[in-house]
Write an enzyme that holds these catalytic residues in place. Structure first.
Site: not given
Ligand code: UD1
Length: 340
Positions: A126, A151, A155
């Site tokens: 990841s 998490y 990885k």
């Molecule tokens: C993280 C990991 C990614 C992994 C994934 C698995 C990092 C940088 N990335 O993704 O490698 O495959 O977890 O689950 O650590 N968000 C909101 N509101 C929400 C949900 C998310 O604003 O309700 C935002 C988060 O703050 C983030 C983006 O959307 O900025 C993406 O979030 P998410 O889809 O949860 O993935 P990551 O945390 O980036």
């Protein structure tokens, strides 16, 4: 050839099985314990491909049960190891659950790979291994920073474990694929992500809000040092991720001189903010999304996107889908899921 997929009932695993069954003559066996998926996935795979998958309900942290699958299938040519817990916030709340599951299952897979002399392994890593970075885009040689969540740490350790172990046995090869943010669904609209509880990831949260299962999306943080204050990610279509696995495994099979363990980024190279992702969804679904800006989420990195040159050069992989196509396929899937 026969391929073992762990986590084959899961989101990326199931799309990879579909990709394999649609584009190769490989036979697939799958192991899953349905901790965040269900056996119904195999029916969806069969409906799309018209092909059957042999599957086992096994917890990979149990070595003796895991070994039975290898003993029954002595002709496995490659393993794609997806099975793992993957929620950043859940790992912050329950770190031991993550260390136990993600590390023990990998240890058992590596033990079996060596014992049953399975030449090739693809490991799901990841982009979270990079931690918070100041220089973007990230290449595979970018030094890894402090992991922002348990998490992410599983990885980092996982990649290192694969690297150390593979190098003890000249007959074994591996590729670790660092996924950026896999999203979207199969173009048929018949397979996609099925969040078991309340979703953690952005895209299912968006589609569930749009369809009315959830009331409102909270954007986690509007005060980051980015163009619009929200976090930046590299969203990549799950079917592009799936095709990379086929290409990576084929490369290991074909190229006997390939490096014993390679690490490859899987991203589009395009950074998209949370607000831009929401706008893309609103455009393709032709509706306004109910969202608000809220506080930051623990464990989040500010901005990350890939340099994907290595994937192109080593395994001839170029992602095909853009953010609009990702959102549209996710939306189609959400609407179908609602009817199921
Ligand atoms: C993280 C990991 C990614 C992994 C994934 C698995 C990092 C940088 N990335 O993704 O490698 O495959 O977890 O689950 O650590 N968000 C909101 N509101 C929400 C949900 C998310 O604003 O309700 C935002 C988060 O703050 C983030 C983006 O959307 O900025 C993406 O979030 P998410 O889809 O949860 O993935 P990551 O945390 O980036």
């Amino acid at each position: 050839m026969k391929i073992l997929i762990t986590g084959g009932a899961g989101y990326i695993g199931s799309h990879t099985i579909i990709e394999i069954l649609e584009n190769t003559n490989w036979e697939v066996i799958s192991i899953d314990n349905y901790s965040s998926s269900s056996e119904k996935t195999y029916q969806r795979i069969e409906k799309i491909t018209g092909k059957k998958v042999t599957y086992y309900n096994i917890d990979l942290t149990d070595l003796s049960l895991t070994e039975k699958v290898f003993a029954e299938n002595t002709d496995i040519a490659g393993i794609i190891h997806f099975a793992a817990f993957k929620s950043v916030p859940e790992s912050v709340e329950n770190p031991l659950m993550y260390y136990h599951n993600n590390l023990n299952s990998l240890i058992n897979i590596l033990k079996c790979q060596a014992k049953y002399n399975i030449p090739n392994l693809i490991f799901s890593s990841s982009c979270s291994v990079y931690g918070n970075l100041t220089e973007l885009p990230v290449t595979e040689t970018t030094p890894l920073n402090k992991p922002e969540s348990p998490y992410a740490y599983t990885k980092q350790i996982g990649e290192k474990m694969v690297d150390d172990f593979i190098k003890t046995n000249a007959n074994l090869k591996a590729i670790s694929l660092r996924y950026f943010n896999p999203v979207g669904a199969h173009k048929s609209g018949l397979n996609g992500e099925v969040p078991i509880a309340r979703p953690n990831n952005l895209v299912p949260y968006i589609t569930q809000t749009a369809i009315g299962k959830l009331e409102q999306l909270t954007v986690f943080g509007g005060d980051y040092a980015t163009n619009d204050g929200t976090c930046i990610r590299d969203y990549v279509h799950v079917c592009d991720i799936a095709s990379a696995h086929v290409k990576a495994l084929q490369k290991l099979v074909d190229d006997k001189n390939f490096e014993q363990h390679s690490i490859i980024n899987l991203g589009t190279g395009v950074g998209v903010s949370v607000l831009e992702a929401i706008k893309a969804f609103e455009k393709v679904s032709n509706q306004k999304l109910n969202y608000k800006i809220g506080p930051r989420r623990a464990g989040d990195v500010e901005a990350i996107y890939a340099n994907n040159t290595k994937a192109k050069e080593l395994i001839n992989w170029t992602p095909k889908f853009n953010i609009d196509e990702m959102m549209l396929s996710a939306w189609l899937w959400e609407q179908n899921l609602n009817k199921m």
